[in-house]
Motif scaffolding. Structure first.
Motif, PDB file in Angstrom:
ATOM      1  N   LYS A 183       0.833  -1.207   0.000  1.00  0.00           N
ATOM      2  CA  LYS A 183       0.000   0.000   0.000  1.00  0.00           C
ATOM      3  C   LYS A 183       0.871   1.262   0.000  1.00  0.00           C
ATOM      4  N   ARG A 184       1.922   1.266   0.805  1.00  0.00           N
ATOM      5  CA  ARG A 184       2.807   2.436   0.855  1.00  0.00           C
ATOM      6  C   ARG A 184       3.561   2.608  -0.462  1.00  0.00           C
ATOM      7  N   PHE A 185       3.930   1.484  -1.060  1.00  0.00           N
ATOM      8  CA  PHE A 185       4.575   1.509  -2.374  1.00  0.00           C
ATOM      9  C   PHE A 185       3.633   2.087  -3.431  1.00  0.00           C
ATOM     10  N   LEU A 186       2.364   1.689  -3.398  1.00  0.00           N
ATOM     11  CA  LEU A 186       1.388   2.214  -4.354  1.00  0.00           C
ATOM     12  C   LEU A 186       1.176   3.718  -4.152  1.00  0.00           C
ATOM     13  N   GLY A 187       1.247   4.171  -2.903  1.00  0.00           N
ATOM     14  CA  GLY A 187       1.163   5.602  -2.631  1.00  0.00           C
ATOM     15  C   GLY A 187       2.346   6.359  -3.207  1.00  0.00           C
ATOM     16  N   TYR A 188       3.514   5.750  -3.121  1.00  0.00           N
ATOM     17  CA  TYR A 188       4.745   6.307  -3.733  1.00  0.00           C
ATOM     18  C   TYR A 188       4.555   6.470  -5.236  1.00  0.00           C
ATOM     19  N   LYS A 189       4.054   5.426  -5.888  1.00  0.00           N
ATOM     20  CA  LYS A 189       3.847   5.479  -7.345  1.00  0.00           C
ATOM     21  C   LYS A 189       2.789   6.516  -7.717  1.00  0.00           C
ATOM     22  N   LYS A 190       1.753   6.617  -6.895  1.00  0.00           N
ATOM     23  CA  LYS A 190       0.682   7.578  -7.176  1.00  0.00           C
ATOM     24  C   LYS A 190       1.210   9.015  -7.152  1.00  0.00           C
ATOM     25  N   ALA A 191       2.052   9.325  -6.160  1.00  0.00           N
ATOM     26  CA  ALA A 191       2.604  10.682  -6.054  1.00  0.00           C
ATOM     27  C   ALA A 191       3.509  10.996  -7.250  1.00  0.00           C
ATOM     28  N   LEU A 192       4.324  10.022  -7.662  1.00  0.00           N
ATOM     29  CA  LEU A 192       5.184  10.219  -8.840  1.00  0.00           C
ATOM     30  C   LEU A 192       4.342  10.488 -10.080  1.00  0.00           C
ATOM     31  N   ASP A 193       3.305   9.652 -10.250  1.00  0.00           N
ATOM     32  CA  ASP A 193       2.454   9.779 -11.439  1.00  0.00           C
ATOM     33  C   ASP A 193       1.747  11.131 -11.463  1.00  0.00           C
ATOM     34  N   GLU A 194       1.252  11.542 -10.325  1.00  0.00           N
ATOM     35  CA  GLU A 194       0.545  12.824 -10.231  1.00  0.00           C
ATOM     36  C   GLU A 194       1.459  13.990 -10.592  1.00  0.00           C
ATOM     37  N   ALA A 195       2.757  13.857 -10.256  1.00  0.00           N
ATOM     38  CA  ALA A 195       3.720  14.936 -10.535  1.00  0.00           C
ATOM     39  C   ALA A 195       4.351  14.816 -11.918  1.00  0.00           C
ATOM     40  N   GLY A 196       3.960  13.767 -12.660  1.00  0.00           N
ATOM     41  CA  GLY A 196       4.518  13.582 -13.999  1.00  0.00           C
ATOM     42  C   GLY A 196       5.947  13.060 -13.991  1.00  0.00           C
ATOM     43  N   ILE A 197       6.336  12.406 -12.904  1.00  0.00           N
ATOM     44  CA  ILE A 197       7.685  11.848 -12.794  1.00  0.00           C
ATOM     45  C   ILE A 197       7.634  10.367 -13.185  1.00  0.00           C
ATOM     46  N   PRO A 198       8.410   9.929 -14.175  1.00  0.00           N
ATOM     47  CA  PRO A 198       8.371   8.520 -14.594  1.00  0.00           C
ATOM     48  C   PRO A 198       8.805   7.587 -13.468  1.00  0.00           C
ATOM     49  N   PHE A 199       8.085   6.488 -13.316  1.00  0.00           N
ATOM     50  CA  PHE A 199       8.446   5.470 -12.326  1.00  0.00           C
ATOM     51  C   PHE A 199       9.668   4.705 -12.832  1.00  0.00           C
ATOM     52  N   ASN A 200      10.671   4.551 -11.966  1.00  0.00           N
ATOM     53  CA  ASN A 200      11.910   3.860 -12.314  1.00  0.00           C
ATOM     54  C   ASN A 200      12.061   2.636 -11.426  1.00  0.00           C
ATOM     55  N   ILE A 201      11.916   1.442 -11.995  1.00  0.00           N
ATOM     56  CA  ILE A 201      11.996   0.204 -11.222  1.00  0.00           C
ATOM     57  C   ILE A 201      13.357   0.038 -10.555  1.00  0.00           C
ATOM     58  N   ASN A 202      14.386   0.674 -11.131  1.00  0.00           N
ATOM     59  CA  ASN A 202      15.734   0.575 -10.552  1.00  0.00           C
ATOM     60  C   ASN A 202      15.853   1.336  -9.227  1.00  0.00           C
ATOM     61  N   TYR A 203      14.864   2.156  -8.930  1.00  0.00           N
ATOM     62  CA  TYR A 203      14.874   2.918  -7.687  1.00  0.00           C
ATOM     63  C   TYR A 203      14.108   2.201  -6.566  1.00  0.00           C
ATOM     64  N   VAL A 204      13.683   0.971  -6.808  1.00  0.00           N
ATOM     65  CA  VAL A 204      12.886   0.219  -5.826  1.00  0.00           C
ATOM     66  C   VAL A 204      13.754  -0.844  -5.164  1.00  0.00           C
ATOM     67  N   TYR A 205      13.848  -0.802  -3.842  1.00  0.00           N
ATOM     68  CA  TYR A 205      14.602  -1.781  -3.059  1.00  0.00           C
ATOM     69  C   TYR A 205      13.653  -2.414  -2.040  1.00  0.00           C
ATOM     70  N   ALA A 206      13.247  -3.649  -2.306  1.00  0.00           N
ATOM     71  CA  ALA A 206      12.279  -4.342  -1.453  1.00  0.00           C
ATOM     72  C   ALA A 206      12.935  -5.556  -0.811  1.00  0.00           C
ATOM     73  N   ASP A 207      12.941  -5.582   0.517  1.00  0.00           N
ATOM     74  CA  ASP A 207      13.531  -6.720   1.216  1.00  0.00           C
ATOM     75  C   ASP A 207      12.747  -7.010   2.486  1.00  0.00           C
ATOM     76  N   SER A 208      13.227  -6.531   3.618  1.00  0.00           N
ATOM     77  CA  SER A 208      12.523  -6.773   4.883  1.00  0.00           C
ATOM     78  C   SER A 208      12.482  -5.486   5.686  1.00  0.00           C
ATOM     79  N   VAL A 209      11.622  -5.451   6.680  1.00  0.00           N
ATOM     80  CA  VAL A 209      11.543  -4.277   7.556  1.00  0.00           C
ATOM     81  C   VAL A 209      12.584  -4.462   8.652  1.00  0.00           C
ATOM     82  N   SER A 210      13.797  -3.994   8.361  1.00  0.00           N
ATOM     83  CA  SER A 210      14.885  -4.174   9.320  1.00  0.00           C
ATOM     84  C   SER A 210      15.959  -3.114   9.100  1.00  0.00           C
ATOM     85  N   TYR A 211      16.738  -2.908  10.131  1.00  0.00           N
ATOM     86  CA  TYR A 211      17.870  -1.982  10.071  1.00  0.00           C
ATOM     87  C   TYR A 211      18.865  -2.454   9.016  1.00  0.00           C
ATOM     88  N   GLU A 212      19.081  -3.780   8.965  1.00  0.00           N
ATOM     89  CA  GLU A 212      20.033  -4.357   8.012  1.00  0.00           C
ATOM     90  C   GLU A 212      19.593  -4.119   6.573  1.00  0.00           C
TER      91      GLU A 212
END
Length: 327
Positions: A183-212
């Motif tokens: 859901k938070r990721f979709l909100g990120y994409k929505k804000a980019l789209d609204e501002a006319g900023i192309p979504f870049n898959i290379n800018y996405v880092y998905a792993d775990s909710v941790s300090y590491e």
């Protein structure tokens, strides 16, 4: 009957003299109520179960994430105020929630972050009130408490955009369908789209909710995405790790790269610089969860809200640079 009334705090019809005598006798005798026997008679255990699914790969995750510490503290403080007790456990991915709920003889249960799969239909067979926190299951069967995570991701990203950032990376937990991270990721994409900023898959880092995860993703951003000027971390714990990796590489926050977190955990006031973040008032969220269950146990009133969405807001600190002010 008089002694029972005093022990159970129903002493309004007992004289002050008698209450004093009974309390003195209790103290002298070292009397302790047998709560097991009491629960058999009343059919009420005064126990509320709090179950945290272990969605991450390592087994020690239960209270390692300060989000859980804060929300559990909020739940426990409110239950204690209402003379209830909390039983807390983590449940591994392949474990059966039903075993825990049945064996504990609970009056009610709170479950954090579950998905509508497998055991969910079986869970409906449990004849006690159940409150789901941060779970996108909306069939009206259980009580639900959460925030609008999509909106949270949207306002965090929009905040960075309004500060003049366009190359914005996101560091997040596993993007499981209908989960908080997604859901938070979709909100990120929505804000980019609204501002006319192309979504870049290379800018996405998905792993775990941790300090590491934050450290590793921060290092990858340094190595692979030098154009990035800002990062949206979907949890403060991730943000703290990313900041540490930037410092280690002598990259200054926010002068060289900006970052915004999510949660407003106590850790967000300990990072350097102090972390700008989306506040969801986690301790109060825990207290609200306990209050909802207390209301359901006191009354069968159908007017008790089944679904409650709490407000969120951005807390501005020092981790985001205003790019526009330099132009």
């Amino acid at each position: 009957m008089t002694v029972s009334n005093v022990i159970n705090k129903r002493s309004s019809k007992v004289s002050a003299d008698t209450v004093t005598k009974i309390e003195k006798a209790i103290e002298e005798l070292g009397y302790v109520p047998d709560y097991s026997a009491r629960s058999l008679v009343s059919k009420k255990s005064k126990m509320i179960g709090v179950i945290i699914p272990q969605t991450e790969t390592h087994k020690q995750f239960l209270l390692e994430n300060p989000f859980y510490s804060e929300i559990v503290s909020g739940i426990e403080s409110k239950l204690r105020e209402k003379n209830y007790y909390m039983m807390l456990t983590g449940v591994d991915k392949d474990s059966n929630y039903l075993d825990v709920l049945i064996n504990w003889n609970l009056d009610a249960a709170i479950i954090l972050g579950i998905y509508q799969e497998g055991f969910y239909e079986q869970l409906k067979k449990i004849n006690i009130p159940v409150l789901l926190i941060d779970s996108y299951i909306n069939d009206g069967f259980f009580y639900n408490l959460g925030i609008d995570d999509l909106y949270g991701g949207y306002i965090a990203t929009k905040y960075l955009i309004e500060k003049g950032h366009q190359d914005i990376a996101i560091i997040t937990g596993h993007l499981k369908k209908e989960g908080v991270a997604e859901k938070r990721f979709l909100g990120y994409k929505k804000a980019l789209d609204e501002a006319g900023i192309p979504f870049n898959i290379n800018y996405v880092y998905a792993d775990s909710v941790s300090y590491e995860c934050g450290i590793t993703a921060g290092q990858k951003i340094i190595e692979e995405c030098q154009a990035v000027t800002a990062v949206f971390a979907t949890a403060d714990l991730i943000a703290a790790g990313a900041i540490a990796s930037f410092h280690a590489a002598d990259i200054k926050v926010p002068d060289d790269i900006s970052i915004i977190g999510f949660d407003n955990l106590s850790i967000s006031k300990m990072t350097y610089p102090l972390l700008t973040t989306v506040d969801q008032k986690i301790f109060e969220k825990g207290m609200k969860a306990a209050n909802i269950l207390m209301d359901t146990l006191k009354s069968s009133n159908s007017k008790i809200e089944k679904s409650v969405i709490l407000d969120i807001e951005i807390i501005e600190r020092n981790s985001v640079k205003n790019m526009k002010s330099k132009r």
